[in-house]
Design a protein around this motif. Sequence first.
Motif, PDB file in Angstrom:
ATOM      1  N   LEU A 104      78.110  48.479  88.814  1.00  0.00           N
ATOM      2  CA  LEU A 104      78.397  49.910  88.694  1.00  0.00           C
ATOM      3  C   LEU A 104      79.047  50.256  87.361  1.00  0.00           C
ATOM      4  O   LEU A 104      78.780  51.327  86.796  1.00  0.00           O
ATOM      5  CB  LEU A 104      79.243  50.383  89.867  1.00  0.00           C
ATOM      6  N   GLU A 105      79.865  49.374  86.824  1.00  0.00           N
ATOM      7  CA  GLU A 105      80.443  49.619  85.489  1.00  0.00           C
ATOM      8  C   GLU A 105      79.357  49.600  84.428  1.00  0.00           C
ATOM      9  O   GLU A 105      79.351  50.437  83.519  1.00  0.00           O
ATOM     10  CB  GLU A 105      81.531  48.594  85.187  1.00  0.00           C
ATOM     11  N   THR A 106      78.446  48.654  84.530  1.00  0.00           N
ATOM     12  CA  THR A 106      77.336  48.596  83.584  1.00  0.00           C
ATOM     13  C   THR A 106      76.476  49.849  83.707  1.00  0.00           C
ATOM     14  O   THR A 106      76.123  50.478  82.706  1.00  0.00           O
ATOM     15  CB  THR A 106      76.483  47.335  83.815  1.00  0.00           C
ATOM     16  N   LEU A 112      75.379  53.319  80.803  1.00  0.00           N
ATOM     17  CA  LEU A 112      74.011  53.426  80.301  1.00  0.00           C
ATOM     18  C   LEU A 112      73.573  54.842  79.949  1.00  0.00           C
ATOM     19  O   LEU A 112      72.462  55.040  79.475  1.00  0.00           O
ATOM     20  CB  LEU A 112      73.028  52.808  81.304  1.00  0.00           C
ATOM     21  N   GLY A 113      74.403  55.832  80.194  1.00  0.00           N
ATOM     22  CA  GLY A 113      74.096  57.190  79.768  1.00  0.00           C
ATOM     23  C   GLY A 113      73.301  58.032  80.759  1.00  0.00           C
ATOM     24  O   GLY A 113      72.806  59.101  80.390  1.00  0.00           O
ATOM     25  N   TYR A 114      73.164  57.581  81.977  1.00  0.00           N
ATOM     26  CA  TYR A 114      72.493  58.403  82.982  1.00  0.00           C
ATOM     27  C   TYR A 114      73.411  59.548  83.399  1.00  0.00           C
ATOM     28  O   TYR A 114      74.627  59.434  83.322  1.00  0.00           O
ATOM     29  CB  TYR A 114      72.118  57.562  84.218  1.00  0.00           C
ATOM     30  N   GLN A 115      72.818  60.642  83.870  1.00  0.00           N
ATOM     31  CA  GLN A 115      73.621  61.775  84.327  1.00  0.00           C
ATOM     32  C   GLN A 115      74.362  61.446  85.614  1.00  0.00           C
ATOM     33  O   GLN A 115      75.514  61.835  85.791  1.00  0.00           O
ATOM     34  CB  GLN A 115      72.732  63.005  84.518  1.00  0.00           C
ATOM     35  N   ARG A 116      73.674  60.756  86.533  1.00  0.00           N
ATOM     36  CA  ARG A 116      74.299  60.340  87.791  1.00  0.00           C
ATOM     37  C   ARG A 116      73.864  58.920  88.133  1.00  0.00           C
ATOM     38  O   ARG A 116      72.718  58.543  87.887  1.00  0.00           O
ATOM     39  CB  ARG A 116      73.867  61.236  88.962  1.00  0.00           C
ATOM     40  N   VAL A 117      74.794  58.181  88.716  1.00  0.00           N
ATOM     41  CA  VAL A 117      74.483  56.867  89.270  1.00  0.00           C
ATOM     42  C   VAL A 117      74.550  57.018  90.783  1.00  0.00           C
ATOM     43  O   VAL A 117      75.594  57.358  91.341  1.00  0.00           O
ATOM     44  CB  VAL A 117      75.476  55.782  88.792  1.00  0.00           C
ATOM     45  N   ILE A 118      73.415  56.777  91.434  1.00  0.00           N
ATOM     46  CA  ILE A 118      73.301  56.889  92.880  1.00  0.00           C
ATOM     47  C   ILE A 118      73.141  55.481  93.434  1.00  0.00           C
ATOM     48  O   ILE A 118      72.195  54.771  93.089  1.00  0.00           O
ATOM     49  CB  ILE A 118      72.099  57.769  93.274  1.00  0.00           C
ATOM     50  N   CYS A 119      74.070  55.080  94.271  1.00  0.00           N
ATOM     51  CA  CYS A 119      74.084  53.719  94.799  1.00  0.00           C
ATOM     52  C   CYS A 119      73.767  53.725  96.287  1.00  0.00           C
ATOM     53  O   CYS A 119      74.469  54.369  97.071  1.00  0.00           O
ATOM     54  CB  CYS A 119      75.454  53.083  94.563  1.00  0.00           C
ATOM     55  N   LEU A 152      82.895  51.119  95.665  1.00  0.00           N
ATOM     56  CA  LEU A 152      81.802  52.046  95.935  1.00  0.00           C
ATOM     57  C   LEU A 152      82.124  53.466  95.469  1.00  0.00           C
ATOM     58  O   LEU A 152      81.219  54.284  95.300  1.00  0.00           O
ATOM     59  CB  LEU A 152      81.432  52.023  97.417  1.00  0.00           C
ATOM     60  N   GLN A 153      83.379  53.749  95.219  1.00  0.00           N
ATOM     61  CA  GLN A 153      83.764  55.062  94.700  1.00  0.00           C
ATOM     62  C   GLN A 153      83.374  55.238  93.236  1.00  0.00           C
ATOM     63  O   GLN A 153      83.425  56.349  92.706  1.00  0.00           O
ATOM     64  CB  GLN A 153      85.270  55.269  94.874  1.00  0.00           C
ATOM     65  N   GLN A 154      82.985  54.162  92.574  1.00  0.00           N
ATOM     66  CA  GLN A 154      82.594  54.252  91.167  1.00  0.00           C
ATOM     67  C   GLN A 154      81.261  54.960  90.975  1.00  0.00           C
ATOM     68  O   GLN A 154      81.002  55.501  89.909  1.00  0.00           O
ATOM     69  CB  GLN A 154      82.529  52.863  90.540  1.00  0.00           C
TER      70      GLN A 154
END
Length: 168
Positions: free
Chosen positions: A53-55, A59-66, A87-89
């Motif tokens: 999740l840190e990586t 990476l410059g995405y608008q949102r990270v959806i996990c 998971l809050q990241q």
Amino acid sequence: AAALLLGMPSQAVAQGLRDFRGAGRRFEYKGTVKGAAVYDDYAHHPGELKALLETAASLGYQRVICAFQPHTYTRTKALFSEFAAVLQQADVTFLAEIFAAREKNEVGISSQDLAAAVPGARAAKNFDQLTQWLYDLARPGDLILTVGAGDIYTVGEELVRRGQMEST
């Protein structure tokens, strides 16, 4: 260097390096859906998940959806607070049911419990529901991660298939 020291022809070494695409299920690109990039990763321990999740955040995405599938009931219970914190990241967190592997749920834990400990997270009843949530949410600029040691990778594959069917 090791291959050359062992006498491998330099052309074979160069070709092997050109052909190497990385290890399977380690930030493995699956495709796109509705302009969102879909990747899969085998991370199933809080430390691995944190690194992923840190990586992803860098990476410059608008949102990270996990979309995370916990691995085994005992691990989920033993590392509950660590999973809840990491998971809050993600910008958006969805949880699949726990992948039992060899276990029966004798510790009384569920993905719903984990979702309740992560602000804004939701636990899906099944992969069909999870895939639909991801599909509905996907937009250009998103990074969608399917994460876990179980069969969560099938969600990302189905998501990409839906995107391909829609675009044809």
